[in-house]
Design a protein around this motif. Structure first.
Motif, PDB file in Angstrom:
ATOM      1  N   THR A  11       0.858  -1.184   0.000  1.00  0.00           N
ATOM      2  CA  THR A  11       0.000   0.000   0.000  1.00  0.00           C
ATOM      3  C   THR A  11       0.892   1.230   0.000  1.00  0.00           C
ATOM      4  OG1 THR A  11      -0.129   0.034   2.421  1.00  0.00           O
ATOM      5  CG2 THR A  11      -1.915  -1.101   1.242  1.00  0.00           C
ATOM      6  N   THR A  12       0.319   2.320  -0.428  1.00  0.00           N
ATOM      7  CA  THR A  12       1.001   3.605  -0.383  1.00  0.00           C
ATOM      8  C   THR A  12      -0.060   4.684  -0.187  1.00  0.00           C
ATOM      9  OG1 THR A  12       2.737   4.933  -1.436  1.00  0.00           O
ATOM     10  CG2 THR A  12       0.977   4.133  -2.872  1.00  0.00           C
ATOM     11  N   ALA A  13       0.374   5.867   0.147  1.00  0.00           N
ATOM     12  CA  ALA A  13      -0.555   6.962   0.433  1.00  0.00           C
ATOM     13  C   ALA A  13      -0.741   7.864  -0.789  1.00  0.00           C
ATOM     14  CB  ALA A  13      -0.040   7.781   1.616  1.00  0.00           C
ATOM     15  N   TYR A  14      -1.862   8.567  -0.793  1.00  0.00           N
ATOM     16  CA  TYR A  14      -2.135   9.538  -1.859  1.00  0.00           C
ATOM     17  C   TYR A  14      -0.971  10.522  -1.979  1.00  0.00           C
ATOM     18  CZ  TYR A  14      -6.948   7.831  -1.673  1.00  0.00           C
ATOM     19  OH  TYR A  14      -8.064   7.036  -1.703  1.00  0.00           O
ATOM     20  N   LYS A  15      -0.437  10.921  -0.849  1.00  0.00           N
ATOM     21  CA  LYS A  15       0.689  11.858  -0.843  1.00  0.00           C
ATOM     22  C   LYS A  15       1.885  11.288  -1.597  1.00  0.00           C
ATOM     23  CE  LYS A  15       3.733  14.351   2.306  1.00  0.00           C
ATOM     24  NZ  LYS A  15       4.054  14.637   3.709  1.00  0.00           N
ATOM     25  N   ASP A  16       2.152   9.999  -1.435  1.00  0.00           N
ATOM     26  CA  ASP A  16       3.272   9.362  -2.126  1.00  0.00           C
ATOM     27  C   ASP A  16       3.070   9.353  -3.631  1.00  0.00           C
ATOM     28  OD1 ASP A  16       4.544   8.815   0.336  1.00  0.00           O
ATOM     29  OD2 ASP A  16       3.366   6.982   0.553  1.00  0.00           O
ATOM     30  N   ILE A  17       1.830   9.156  -4.049  1.00  0.00           N
ATOM     31  CA  ILE A  17       1.528   9.191  -5.494  1.00  0.00           C
ATOM     32  C   ILE A  17       1.727  10.612  -6.016  1.00  0.00           C
ATOM     33  CG2 ILE A  17      -0.267   8.889  -7.259  1.00  0.00           C
ATOM     34  CD1 ILE A  17       0.815   6.234  -6.119  1.00  0.00           C
ATOM     35  N   ALA A  18       1.285  11.604  -5.246  1.00  0.00           N
ATOM     36  CA  ALA A  18       1.480  13.004  -5.644  1.00  0.00           C
ATOM     37  C   ALA A  18       2.972  13.300  -5.817  1.00  0.00           C
ATOM     38  CB  ALA A  18       0.850  13.944  -4.618  1.00  0.00           C
ATOM     39  N   LEU A  19       3.786  12.831  -4.888  1.00  0.00           N
ATOM     40  CA  LEU A  19       5.238  13.016  -4.994  1.00  0.00           C
ATOM     41  C   LEU A  19       5.792  12.282  -6.209  1.00  0.00           C
ATOM     42  CD1 LEU A  19       6.225  12.669  -1.228  1.00  0.00           C
ATOM     43  CD2 LEU A  19       6.452  14.730  -2.644  1.00  0.00           C
ATOM     44  N   ALA A  20       5.304  11.076  -6.455  1.00  0.00           N
ATOM     45  CA  ALA A  20       5.794  10.269  -7.570  1.00  0.00           C
ATOM     46  C   ALA A  20       5.529  10.916  -8.926  1.00  0.00           C
ATOM     47  CB  ALA A  20       5.162   8.874  -7.539  1.00  0.00           C
ATOM     48  N   ILE A  21       4.447  11.686  -9.020  1.00  0.00           N
ATOM     49  CA  ILE A  21       4.152  12.350 -10.297  1.00  0.00           C
ATOM     50  C   ILE A  21       4.692  13.773 -10.337  1.00  0.00           C
ATOM     51  CG2 ILE A  21       2.136  10.899 -10.740  1.00  0.00           C
ATOM     52  CD1 ILE A  21       0.389  13.368 -10.010  1.00  0.00           C
TER      53      ILE A  21
END
Length: 161
Positions: free
Chosen positions: A94-104
């Protein structure tokens, strides 16, 4: 776009409606119908939809960890970035929405990531069920939080040796 076809697939957690063309799957969404259906993989003339159903079956049996049938998603450039990032979240993780935001590359887009996540039409394959809140709590899922929890538990069980 070519003619759109529909295949109903009965999963352990409810009916899934698969939509696509001869070339690709465009939608894999849980249905809230309570109809009793039988699997009809052999009767489906569209090979792409049949392959999707076979791979979903393997996923639910704990035999498949990645999907290889052709699929396509339609959305804004931002949504597509989010969905492509979701695919990188490993099976059983699992990962957090924040991590996806950082990834993009857009750390302030946490809410927009959540919104794009909610517009994902390729449930399970684009694993939006693996995205959780920064507080490690389960948050929204179009198929219902109980399904999100089931999918995460299923993946964890299947990873155990």
């Amino acid at each position: 776009m070519s003619e759109l076809y529909v295949l109903k697939y009965v999963s352990p957690i409810g009916e899934i409606e698969i939509q696509g063309t001869n070339e690709a799957v465009y939608s894999i969404m849980f249905s809230n119908r309570n109809e009793l259906l039988t699997r009809a993989i052999e009767e489906v003339p569209i090979q792409v939809l049949a392959e999707c159903a076979i791979q979903l079956d393997e996923y639910f049996k704990g035999e498949r960890f990645e999907f290889t049938f052709p699929y396509a998603f339609e959305g804004t450039d931002f949504q597509q970035k989010v969905w492509n990032a979701l695919v990188s979240v490993g099976y059983g993780k699992t990962t957090a929405y924040k991590d996806i935001a950082l990834a993009i590359g857009n750390e302030k887009a946490i809410r927009a990531v959540g919104s794009a996540n909610g517009k994902n039409k390729l449930s399970i394959v684009i694993p939006c069920h693996r995205i959780i809140g920064s507080n490690q709590k389960l948050t929204g899922y179009a198929g219902g939080l109980w399904r999100k929890e089931w999918l995460l538990q299923h993946e964890k069980r299947c990873l155990r040796p």
